[in-house]
Design a protein around this motif. Sequence first.
Motif, PDB file in Angstrom:
ATOM      1  N   ILE A   1     -11.964   8.605   1.603  1.00  9.53           N
ATOM      2  CA  ILE A   1     -11.101   9.449   0.752  1.00  9.53           C
ATOM      3  C   ILE A   1      -9.929   9.876   1.418  1.00  9.53           C
ATOM      4  CG2 ILE A   1     -11.102  11.524  -0.648  1.00  9.53           C
ATOM      5  CD1 ILE A   1     -14.013  11.244  -0.991  1.00  9.53           C
TER       6      ILE A   1
ATOM      7  N   ASN B   1      -2.449   7.989   3.311  1.00 13.20           N
ATOM      8  CA  ASN B   1      -1.496   6.784   3.703  1.00 13.20           C
ATOM      9  C   ASN B   1      -0.466   6.796   3.155  1.00 13.20           C
ATOM     10  OD1 ASN B   1      -1.167   4.914   1.315  1.00 13.20           O
ATOM     11  ND2 ASN B   1      -3.184   5.477   1.175  1.00 13.20           N
ATOM     12  N   ARG B   2       0.678   6.114   3.474  1.00 14.76           N
ATOM     13  CA  ARG B   2       2.056   6.254   3.384  1.00 14.76           C
ATOM     14  C   ARG B   2       2.374   6.200   1.717  1.00 14.76           C
ATOM     15  NH1 ARG B   2       5.642   2.302   6.501  1.00 14.76           N
ATOM     16  NH2 ARG B   2       4.927   2.862   8.340  1.00 14.76           N
ATOM     17  N   ASN B   3       1.805   5.591   1.222  1.00 11.22           N
ATOM     18  CA  ASN B   3       1.943   5.545  -0.397  1.00 11.22           C
ATOM     19  C   ASN B   3       0.804   6.238  -1.165  1.00 11.22           C
ATOM     20  OD1 ASN B   3       4.313   3.959   0.280  1.00 11.22           O
ATOM     21  ND2 ASN B   3       3.049   2.013  -0.037  1.00 11.22           N
TER      22      ASN B   3
ATOM     23  N   GLY C   1      -0.214   7.980  11.006  1.00 11.75           N
ATOM     24  CA  GLY C   1       0.529   7.179  12.254  1.00 11.75           C
ATOM     25  C   GLY C   1       1.401   7.697  12.884  1.00 11.75           C
ATOM     26  N   ASP C   2       1.978   9.121  12.454  1.00  8.93           N
ATOM     27  CA  ASP C   2       2.789   9.600  13.311  1.00  8.93           C
ATOM     28  C   ASP C   2       2.200  10.661  14.227  1.00  8.93           C
ATOM     29  OD1 ASP C   2       4.961  11.306  14.333  1.00  8.93           O
ATOM     30  OD2 ASP C   2       5.949  11.510  12.402  1.00  8.93           O
TER      31      ASP C   2
ATOM     32  N   ASP D   1       6.511  13.789  -2.935  1.00  5.93           N
ATOM     33  CA  ASP D   1       7.592  12.965  -3.706  1.00  5.93           C
ATOM     34  C   ASP D   1       8.014  13.528  -5.036  1.00  5.93           C
ATOM     35  OD1 ASP D   1       9.354  11.080  -2.444  1.00  5.93           O
ATOM     36  OD2 ASP D   1       8.419   9.477  -3.920  1.00  5.93           O
TER      37      ASP D   1
ATOM     38  N   MET E   1      -8.529   8.614   3.896  1.00 12.84           N
ATOM     39  CA  MET E   1      -7.415   7.467   4.180  1.00 12.84           C
ATOM     40  C   MET E   1      -6.397   7.214   2.954  1.00 12.84           C
ATOM     41  SD  MET E   1      -7.873   5.944   7.171  1.00 12.84           S
ATOM     42  CE  MET E   1      -8.623   4.912   8.210  1.00 12.84           C
ATOM     43  N   TRP E   2      -7.310   7.253   1.719  1.00 11.23           N
ATOM     44  CA  TRP E   2      -6.774   6.786   0.497  1.00 11.23           C
ATOM     45  C   TRP E   2      -5.614   7.992   0.039  1.00 11.23           C
ATOM     46  CZ3 TRP E   2      -8.480   9.888  -3.933  1.00 11.23           C
ATOM     47  CH2 TRP E   2      -8.064   9.332  -5.257  1.00 11.23           C
TER      48      TRP E   2
ATOM     49  N   ASN F   1       2.677  11.084  -2.591  1.00  6.90           N
ATOM     50  CA  ASN F   1       3.219  10.748  -3.967  1.00  6.90           C
ATOM     51  C   ASN F   1       3.437  12.183  -4.596  1.00  6.90           C
ATOM     52  OD1 ASN F   1       3.412   8.080  -4.545  1.00  6.90           O
ATOM     53  ND2 ASN F   1       1.534   7.833  -4.822  1.00  6.90           N
TER      54      ASN F   1
END
Lengths: 296, 417, 276
Positions: A129, A135-137, A156-157, A145, A131-132, A142
Amino acid sequence: MLQEVWKKKGVREAVASYLFMAPTIIVMGIFLIIPIVYAIFLSFNRVRVLGDLSYKWSGLNNFIRIAGDERVWIALQNTAEYVAIVVPIQTVLALILALVLNSQIKGKNWFRIIFFLPTVTSSAVLTLIFMWIYNRNGLLNNFLDFLHLPTYNWLGDPAVALKSIMLMNIWSTAPFFMVIYLAALQDIPISLYEAATIDGASGWEKFFYITLPLLKPVTFFIVAMGVIGTFQLFDQSYIFSGGSGGPNNSTLTVVLLIYQYAFKSLDMGYAAALALMLAGVIMLATLVQRTFFKEN
Amino acid sequence: MKTILYFCVVLLLVAGTIIGCSSRNPDGVTTVTIAGWQSNTNENQLLEQVFKKFEAENPKIKVKHEVINDQYMDVIKTRLIGDAAPDVFYLDAFEAPLLMKYDVLSPLSPDIKANFSLADFEAPLLNAFKYKDQIYGLPKDFSTLALFYNKKAFQEVGLNQPPKTWEELRKYSKKLTIDKNHDGKIEQYGFGITPDLSRQYFMIKAYGGKLVDKNGNCAFDTPEALKGLQLVIEQYRIDKTSAQPSDVGASSGSEMFGQGKAAMVIEGSWAIPFLKDTFPNIDFATAEVPTVNGKKGTMAYTVAYVMNKQTKHKDAAWKLISYLTGKQGMKTWAKEGLALPSRKSVLSELGYNKNRLYAPFVAGAAYGTIWQAGKNLPIIVTQFNNQFISALIGEQPLQSAMKKAEATANREIEAAS
Amino acid sequence: MTMNRSRWLKVILYAILVLYGMITVVPFAWALSASFKPLSEIIAGGVNFIPEHFTLDNYNKIFIQSPLFGRWLFNSVLVAVWVTGLNLLFNSMAGYALARMRFPGNRLWFFIILAVLMVPGQITLIPSYLILKYLGWLNSYQGLIVPTVVNATFIFMMRQFFINFPNELEEAAQLDGLSRWETFVQIVLPLAKPALAAQAIFIFMGSWNNFLMPLIILSDQDLFTLPLGLNTFKGQYISYWNYIMAASMVFTLPALAIYAFFNRYFIQGVTFTGSK
């Protein structure tokens, strides 16, 4: 003669006490204390465990190696930062949730169950969950954003990877401590509040002069367990980094190191030394807390 | 309170009778335990069928199958330390050097007869389980990496051939990286990468680099080794035409390929049944990994059956291993297509080398780099992965990242030896 | 004026509760819905909470296609019931002794129990395994149960709870001529119901979810507990998220039920009011 001794209250009390402690002493002695003593022994040795078991006394070598091991310091630093952020937030959050759910609000039983969900959800499911979400998108970006806030590469960072894990940890352990606070709140006699109301105390005054002081022993427990749990962080960082502690050591923790040595390179002596070092650090932190939470 | 107590007593009694039943054992029958993981439940059922057949042919032997699906090596190592390991177990080539060196496996060479036709095994696979001229494991299967490409995505940008060289791969990736709705976010990347040493080792070798030197120390901080890896970094950082699974919310390369978030990935043969089952709508094909520096290269992974040195049933254990790795046994369960049979005869009998999807994997066996590099490989992997990702996301140049990784790994290796 | 203010406060409070509730419930709800989706739909990464292709296959696979499911469930219940019952008793006894009784070594034992918590489990795993093997308890129920019948965390917790109890309690009990044990069973334990409830929840959950130690000591499929058994649905190369989700639901629900059951002890005013 024996009868005389038995008549002394202190002796009787001591015997009774040890009878109360007996199951703990026996079970813990065999399954925890012996293994720990063995680990202490290992930490002074070069050990080969697989195949033919062999020990070679190496004195303080394993501990000297710790002092010169850059990765240990990075791991300690990561862990300390983690403790410093996670423990206060999860403790305060747990207390607030417990206070709210202990008050006379509608539907509190439902909220109690809903708020507890993160603690019962299994870690494999949590990982997917998150990961979902992360993740970047994913969901979180979202959402950010949408609010015109900056987005991050949460996993990743390296600058934010540990923070993502912190968020997840607070989210999943706060309910655990919430339940303990809920239990502790039941033990505060209502008569105390009633008396305070008669004296004209405000809600805040009651909280600061009755609730908080009486929660002190349990708060000590919650903070101490929080510190122990966070210092021993392993699962999340193992899952998120695939066991490497990366990128660039940003999710490396002491227990991850211990695991790598104990199971990957089978260097049990060094792993044991690291474990003792970590126990020492946690003990120091707990002693500091004890001075804050002095009993009586 | 009382009801709970009664409940406990009843539970205990029932438990007692169940244990009592299961421990009975008929005379003269030896039970051989075999432990492994499972790739999926189908494979497991096939394996059980093989065991049944084996038991029918060997009525004096019973097979007890254990499936350990999590932290497999941790469990096996702990049980080996406690002298309670299974008689026969799976061993990945990656972990083999450590166990062979610590002398916990039983050499199989003395039992291997001529009619077992050892030469039928792919030689590099067998070599992965040799130590001091003894064979310690017989490969059960293997997989190599190959390029998966999405045919529809290729057609949409006017491509009809998979890339043959790495230059082509990067050129194609640019065409295939598409922001479909023009919102500034890319929906389809050209290429999906897995920044893990187990997948990148062959890139180190592409320009003549080495992972480890003769003494088993780390040796990848050389211009030759970095040159191949740099290609991966450049594509990710400069071209911005590749992505990691975690970038797009997938948990593996095959998943991101199946979701259509990458038009090409380099994956193992296990991805074929997975993609067919899970993403029946995706039209994909496979090809050999594009050449780097004009040379073919890929990774090869293999797993063998090994025998515990402490086993009390050596003969029965050997019978089981030789049955499972014999032509007949191997054929029965290698049909699943997750991994390829390690015997050449079985490989061709099952038609894998002629199968359009599998042929590139079979071809890779000839030149693939076996995923193995001495007993220190676990240490090296940890350090490499830790730093390579750091370089990939642009925290530091590749060279300094790899320098750090090599220095730390070598320090660890020295301290451990 | 004041009415208005408190109404606003209430609205804000509920808003916060609902918002936080969403944060905790959304992942769970998503997992629940995923357990009714085929693998392809889960992996496609859609955000839909109502499955497009509703299926019971995942549960079907778990309940029907694994012949040992009943056994695993039985084993899990057996172990969890014993572990919870014995922990409640033993931890409370030790916590009570540490909090309320004077005896030589009191502080030392408290320190040892804290120290035990500080040593990470990764390092004691192999030695405890060797001890279990020495005792011949590998592959047995007692190997699963006995080492976990006391728990340092909850001894510590019980001690912290008992420390707050008023002294008059025991003084009154002593005047009535009750022994230590009688005081503990007849007076202290009934008053500690909320703490015992909290303990019961967590110990049950801990035992229910316990994974690594059973994984190492059990090799017999007949003795597997649910988490081990359900783990056989995981693949080596591919994660079958559909089965994992369904399996996790199957073993989350009992833990949640236990929590809901014990939740009724967290109601203020049950305790000390009577003894005053």
